[in-house]
Design a protein around this motif. Sequence first.
Motif, short mmCIF file in Angstrom:
data_model
loop_
_atom_site.label_atom_id
_atom_site.label_comp_id
_atom_site.label_asym_id
_atom_site.label_seq_id
_atom_site.Cartn_x
_atom_site.Cartn_y
_atom_site.Cartn_z
N PHE A 31 0.84 -1.19 0.00
CA PHE A 31 0.00 0.00 0.00
C PHE A 31 0.88 1.24 0.00
N LEU A 32 0.47 2.24 -0.77
CA LEU A 32 1.16 3.53 -0.83
C LEU A 32 0.33 4.57 -0.11
N TYR A 33 0.91 5.22 0.89
CA TYR A 33 0.29 6.36 1.55
C TYR A 33 0.71 7.62 0.82
N ASP A 34 -0.28 8.41 0.37
CA ASP A 34 0.05 9.59 -0.43
C ASP A 34 -1.05 10.63 -0.27
N ASP A 35 -0.66 11.91 -0.29
CA ASP A 35 -1.63 12.99 -0.17
C ASP A 35 -2.15 13.43 -1.53
N ASN A 36 -1.56 12.96 -2.62
CA ASN A 36 -1.91 13.41 -3.96
C ASN A 36 -3.33 12.98 -4.31
N LEU A 37 -4.22 13.95 -4.50
CA LEU A 37 -5.61 13.64 -4.80
C LEU A 37 -5.76 12.98 -6.16
N LEU A 96 -4.16 10.56 -7.13
CA LEU A 96 -3.98 9.13 -6.92
C LEU A 96 -5.12 8.50 -6.14
N ALA A 97 -6.03 9.32 -5.63
CA ALA A 97 -7.14 8.80 -4.84
C ALA A 97 -7.96 7.81 -5.67
N GLY A 98 -8.23 6.66 -5.10
CA GLY A 98 -8.98 5.64 -5.81
C GLY A 98 -8.13 4.73 -6.66
N THR A 99 -6.83 5.04 -6.78
CA THR A 99 -5.92 4.17 -7.52
C THR A 99 -5.70 2.89 -6.72
N PRO A 100 -5.61 1.74 -7.39
CA PRO A 100 -5.40 0.48 -6.65
C PRO A 100 -4.23 0.57 -5.67
N ASN A 101 -4.50 0.18 -4.44
CA ASN A 101 -3.51 0.09 -3.37
C ASN A 101 -2.88 1.42 -2.98
N VAL A 102 -3.61 2.51 -3.20
CA VAL A 102 -3.19 3.82 -2.71
C VAL A 102 -4.14 4.23 -1.58
N ILE A 103 -3.58 4.60 -0.44
CA ILE A 103 -4.36 5.08 0.69
C ILE A 103 -4.14 6.58 0.82
N SER A 104 -5.19 7.34 0.64
CA SER A 104 -5.09 8.79 0.67
C SER A 104 -5.04 9.30 2.11
N VAL A 105 -4.17 10.28 2.35
CA VAL A 105 -4.08 10.91 3.66
C VAL A 105 -4.21 12.41 3.48
N ASP A 106 -4.56 13.10 4.55
CA ASP A 106 -4.66 14.55 4.51
C ASP A 106 -3.28 15.17 4.29
N ARG A 107 -3.24 16.25 3.54
CA ARG A 107 -1.98 16.95 3.30
C ARG A 107 -1.43 17.50 4.60
N LEU A 108 -0.15 17.27 4.83
CA LEU A 108 0.49 17.80 6.03
C LEU A 108 1.07 19.18 5.68
N SER A 109 0.19 20.17 5.65
CA SER A 109 0.60 21.53 5.33
C SER A 109 0.64 22.41 6.57
#
Length: 407
Positions: free
Chosen positions: A293-299, A301-314
């Motif tokens: 699984f890839l943790y990523d803030d990039n919207l 990539l949201a919904g891409t297989p095996n990508v878990i979206s996280v809130d941007r750490l801004s």
Amino acid sequence: AAWRHRRAGVIGGAMPQRLLRAATLLLCVSVSVTYGNLPKSSVSGWAGSPAHPDAALEVPRMLGTPAACPDPCHHHVRTLNSFSWNRHCGVQAAPPVVVDTLLPCAQHRARPAVPHAVFLVDLDHTALYGNDGNDLALCLQWMERPKRDVEELYRLLISPGVRGAYDDFRAQAERSDVVIYTRRPQLIRYDSSFTGRSIRLRYGDEAHDDAGQLLIHPSVGGADDLFEGYSGLALTPDEEIDVRCCLERLFAARDALSGALGLEEPARVVVCGDSKDIGATLASLDLPSEHAFLYDDNLDLAGTPNVISVDRLSRLPPSLADAVLDFMDERCPPSKLDGELVAFLLGGRVCERAITVDEASGDVSWHVFRCGAREIPPWPRPCLHPSPSGTHVLAPSLAPAPPRPLS
């Protein structure tokens, strides 16, 4: 005979139905007392996530029964299916565990969920505050501060959510690998501000995959190690210094994150110049894709297989923001910043500026964007055991579109 017939009718007809209803009621009361209120049933089984109706998800609640976890600060989330999952959410909570049966807290029955899992994580705005720390590390390099100051700064910029997610991940696997997967176009194709050239950087065949991504093995200690095998177009002295500084910031971030996760050796790093490809990257690293699984803030990539979206750490919580500001004031006083550096920083995007300038006095101050003390939510945590439908399940309220297994 008639009396016996009527008596048989009572015993064999109405009475069993009454007994069945009574037994069902007692069972429901018993389960409710032990485990809390259960979800309502649906046609496919227990009603849970819309995407996973066979994986019932209970709303997080405090458990106060004698069989519950003794720590009153822990919240528990349970899935009512063949691989029941308990998750602890708390400041000092123990890592979640996979359990064999549905129990309020069954850490003593923990077992590894899968033989091998891969934890991929993005850097900028995900595991790391801002865009490469919003140029705070670049300022230290510009002012010729020692490398150890850059490394110490990055340790203060790590997301508060990454360690809990990784501990959860690691607890469900016999073996877990960490891969930092970051997009840094300047380290793939360098656009020189000195000569105007666009240079494809090559650090040796073993440092690149077929997609042109940069692969950094844990044994590579820094920019000097990479440049030993450099085979790209010759760089001018200014260009090489610029590339080396970019690499050193990347290595400092890698080491800071590896330390925050408690790794015995630095994490592998993969740098791409364009879009990310999890499947190709795992193949290049000879790692399995089934539980990756890839943790990523990039919207995007949201919904891409095996990508878990996280809130941007801004933004950072007050305690971390204060620690960063105190560190920068001590190691690199803003009053001593080079004028050219100040102009460079003010030329950046307002939402990422690392300094502020007082309009009346002209005094320069370091700036870190802040959030509330409790505004950074825990990262989503997948259950690595697939559900009966063949999909992985995220804890409730974590992502509207749970990731799908790689094909």
